[in-house]
Design an enzyme around this catalytic site. Structure first.
Site, PDB file in Angstrom:
ATOM      1  CB  CYS A 128       0.010   1.993   8.274  1.00 35.29           C
ATOM      2  SG  CYS A 128       1.982   2.071   8.699  1.00 35.29           S
ATOM      3  CG  HIS A 129      -2.798   3.206   5.753  1.00 34.03           C
ATOM      4  ND1 HIS A 129      -1.608   2.845   5.441  1.00 34.03           N
ATOM      5  CD2 HIS A 129      -3.109   4.298   6.051  1.00 34.03           C
ATOM      6  CE1 HIS A 129      -0.884   4.275   5.565  1.00 34.03           C
ATOM      7  NE2 HIS A 129      -1.848   5.198   5.784  1.00 34.03           N
ATOM      8  N   GLY A 130      -4.372  -0.924   7.620  1.00 30.46           N
ATOM      9  CA  GLY A 130      -5.093  -2.302   7.984  1.00 30.46           C
ATOM     10  C   GLY A 130      -5.153  -3.158   6.630  1.00 30.46           C
ATOM     11  CG  HIS A 149      -1.848   1.390   1.337  1.00 33.91           C
ATOM     12  ND1 HIS A 149      -2.007   1.886   2.545  1.00 33.91           N
ATOM     13  CD2 HIS A 149      -2.545   1.843   0.334  1.00 33.91           C
ATOM     14  CE1 HIS A 149      -3.010   2.830   2.417  1.00 33.91           C
ATOM     15  NE2 HIS A 149      -3.242   2.807   0.991  1.00 33.91           N
TER      16      HIS A 149
END
Lengths: 418, 186
Positions: free
Chosen positions: B150-152, B126
């Site tokens: 960080c963003h799953g 990502h």
């Protein structure tokens, strides 16, 4: 200057709101320039080019350089061996520094010979001397960065100059060092300042150009331009001449960069800095040698430092030392002789500065140093009062076009005879 | 340059033929362009990895000490590389996954030279964070592989993206087995 002369509508649109194109056009295109400039007038643009090369290559070098006493030397060696084209970029930076000084010295001698420092161009000249001082500081600090033996001992000697100042000298030196000797703190601040100062120089260069364009360039016969018949537009006539000069300059630079890259350097600087041992014979970079000779000529610490700085300080007051209303040496027979004596004397100082401080070299250094100051402080003021100058032409166009004005032929024929 | 042409007295009025001067101007600009480009290239290329950086582009790793179910992280080209000695259960689950369920469909066989050892660049596809799941007790995500905090993003036991914003599977670096116990990455 009207904006509508630009063909592109985009340029016109921008220029109407932000007149950068008009300004550029005004400074580098229309700018009326005396039509009789010789090749000595090429060195201003070459100095500008040198500054640009130094800034570009310097920014690139800073990307791979480490300002730390343990890593500086090896980071420079890494630039030379491992970084793509690093050897070339560093050699260009190193040698353009020397070329920058060559070009600036020629530019200054041009100004001295043709009286370019005289009214109304005093501030133009002073700004030039400011640039010269800034260049010397920048070059000195740049030479320290590779952290070789010459870097270290150069930094030690030059910073110690300030210890000659009575009472506060030692404190000033400690302040400069950020410690008790030239060390990591010194290297860090020199790197910071070495990166900063070229941009200050660029700023003063802008002022230098603004001051230049106020009254226009001086010219080989040193009289004011009197109208369109005396001038031609900067573009294309002087742009193409400057481009030709740049081509020659770059060719010479390339020869040195690719074939003699270390000719103007000193081999000792490829030995890592060692605070425990001074090299047997230390000399500054060649462009400092005349001033170094003056420093060593005086058998007194403070006196030597004062004379060395005085040698540059005297340039600031030059416009008021030489009061002769005639600018160009072409019409000043005695000044011309003394100019060339001064020139040879300056070269001699450079030679002596590179020699060991012993025997005949010391005596010669003292004579040459004395003459340097005698020239500025005694000869020039005397000449400006007593010298009989040759008659000046009535205009720049006159000697070329002949009979352009109604002046009798005798008036402009006279200077050529003798 | 237009200024020059108007000064050209020798050329008759309305002459169409491009003059020698035009040729000179074009040639001059062309040579200046070539010169500028050849000067620009070294200045740009110096931004590329230097020789000493490239010399460190390969590493050799001894994997004999990694117990079954254990993972180690090694540094390769400045980034973490995950080496997991997978359990038979983990391998079976990776193989059993239906490719239709994957965002970036890839067989487990194509991702591991020897099924027991999974080698991955430990950088979330990502935005470059390092996913959790290497150490005992760390969150391994819904698919028992790795989880990027960080963003799953959730990765499975083959390091394939299963849930979250990451677009592609964890990258498999080039590597080969020098012997049964030593691999060379890079």
């Amino acid at each position: 200057m009207s904006a509508n002369q630009f063909k592109s509508p985009v340029v016109r649109w921008i220029d109407h709101r932000l007149p950068v194109f008009s300004m550029l056009h005004h400074t580098a295109h229309d700018y009326p320039t005396p039509k009789n400039l010789n090749y000595m007038w090429n060195f201003g643009s070459l100095a500008g080019l040198s500054l640009a090369i130094m800034i570009v290559t310097g920014i690139v070098l800073a990307m791979s350089y480490t300002a730390h006493v343990d890593y500086a030397f090896s980071s420079v060696e890494r630039i030379m061996r491992d970084v793509n084209h690093g050897w070339m970029i560093r050699y260009i930076h190193m040698n353009t520094a020397s070329f920058f000084f060559i070009v600036v010295y020629l530019h200054m001698f041009r100004g001295l010979y043709y009286g370019s420092y005289k009214a109304p161009r005093e501030l133009l000249w002073i700004l030039g001397v400011v640039i010269f001082l800034l260049m010397m500081a920048t070059a000195f600090m740049g030479y320290v960065l590779p952290w070789g033996q010459m870097s270290f001992w150069g930094a030690t000697v030059i910073t110690n100059l300030f210890s000659a100042i009575p009472y506060v000298g030692e404190s000033i030196v400690t302040l400069l060092w950020g410690g008790f000797s030239v060390d990591n703190a010194t290297l860090n601040r020199f790197f910071s300042l070495h990166y900063l100062m070229p941009f200050i120089i660029a700023g003063v260069v802008v002022l230098h150009i603004v001051a230049l364009h106020r009254f226009g360039s001086n010219n080989p016969i040193g009289i004011d331009t009197r109208g369109p018949q005396d001038t031609i537009s900067f573009h294309p006539y002087y742009t193409i001449k400057d481009v030709f000069g740049i081509a020659v300059f770059l060719l010479l630079l390339a020869v040195v960069v690719f074939f003699f890259p270390n000719a103007m350097g000193h081999p000792d600087n490829y030995i890592p800095a060692n605070a425990m041992q001074t090299p047997a014979h230390i000399v500054p970079e060649w462009y400092f040698l005349p001033f170094y000779a003056i420093l060593r000529a005086v058998p007194d610490k403070l006196g030597g430092v004062l004379l060395m700085f005085g040698a540059i300080a005297v340039l600031f007051i030059l416009p008021w030392l030489d009061k002769s209303p005639v600018r160009s040496a072409r019409f000043r027979p005695l000044f011309r002789i003394f100019f060339w004596i001064f020139f040879v004397n300056a070269i001699a100082l450079g030679y002596l500065g590179g020699k060991p401080a012993e025997g005949i070299y010391v005596i010669l250094s003292r004579v040459a140093t004395a003459w340097y100051f005698i020239h500025f402080l005694i000869i020039l003021p005397i000449l400006s009062t007593f010298e009989t100058t040759k008659p000046l032409p009535k205009s720049i166009a006159e000697p070329v076009l002949g009979g352009f004005s109604s002046t009798p032929k005798q008036a402009y024929a006279a200077p050529r005879r003798s | 340059m237009a200024k020059l042409d108007t000064n050209e007295k020798s050329m008759p009025e309305g002459a169409e033929e491009p003059g020698r001067r035009d040729f000179m101007v074009v040639a001059t600009y062309a040579m200046m362009g070539l010169g500028a480009a050849s000067v620009a290239w070294p200045l740009i290329d110096q931004l590329n990895p230097a020789a000493d950086t490239l010399a460190l582009a390969n590493i050799e790793v001894d994997i004999s000490k990694i117990a079954v179910g254990q993972s180690i992280t090694v540094k390769w080209r400045g980034k973490p590389v995950f080496i997991r000695h997978r359990t038979t259960d983990e391998i079976a689950r990776a193989n059993a996954t239906d490719l239709m369920d994957l965002r970036d469909p890839q067989m487990d066989k194509a991702r591991a030279e020897k099924p027991e050892y999974l080698v991955l660049v430990g950088v979330c596809t990502h935005l470059g964070c390092v996913p959790l799941g290497q150490k005992t007790g760390e969150v391994k995500g819904d698919y028992d592989g790795w989880f990027c905090p960080c963003h799953g993003s959730h990765y499975d036991t083959s390091g394939r993206i299963r849930k979250g914003p990451a677009p592609t599977n964890l990258e498999v670096p080039p590597y080969d087995f020098l012997s049964d116990t030593v691999i060379r990455i890079g």
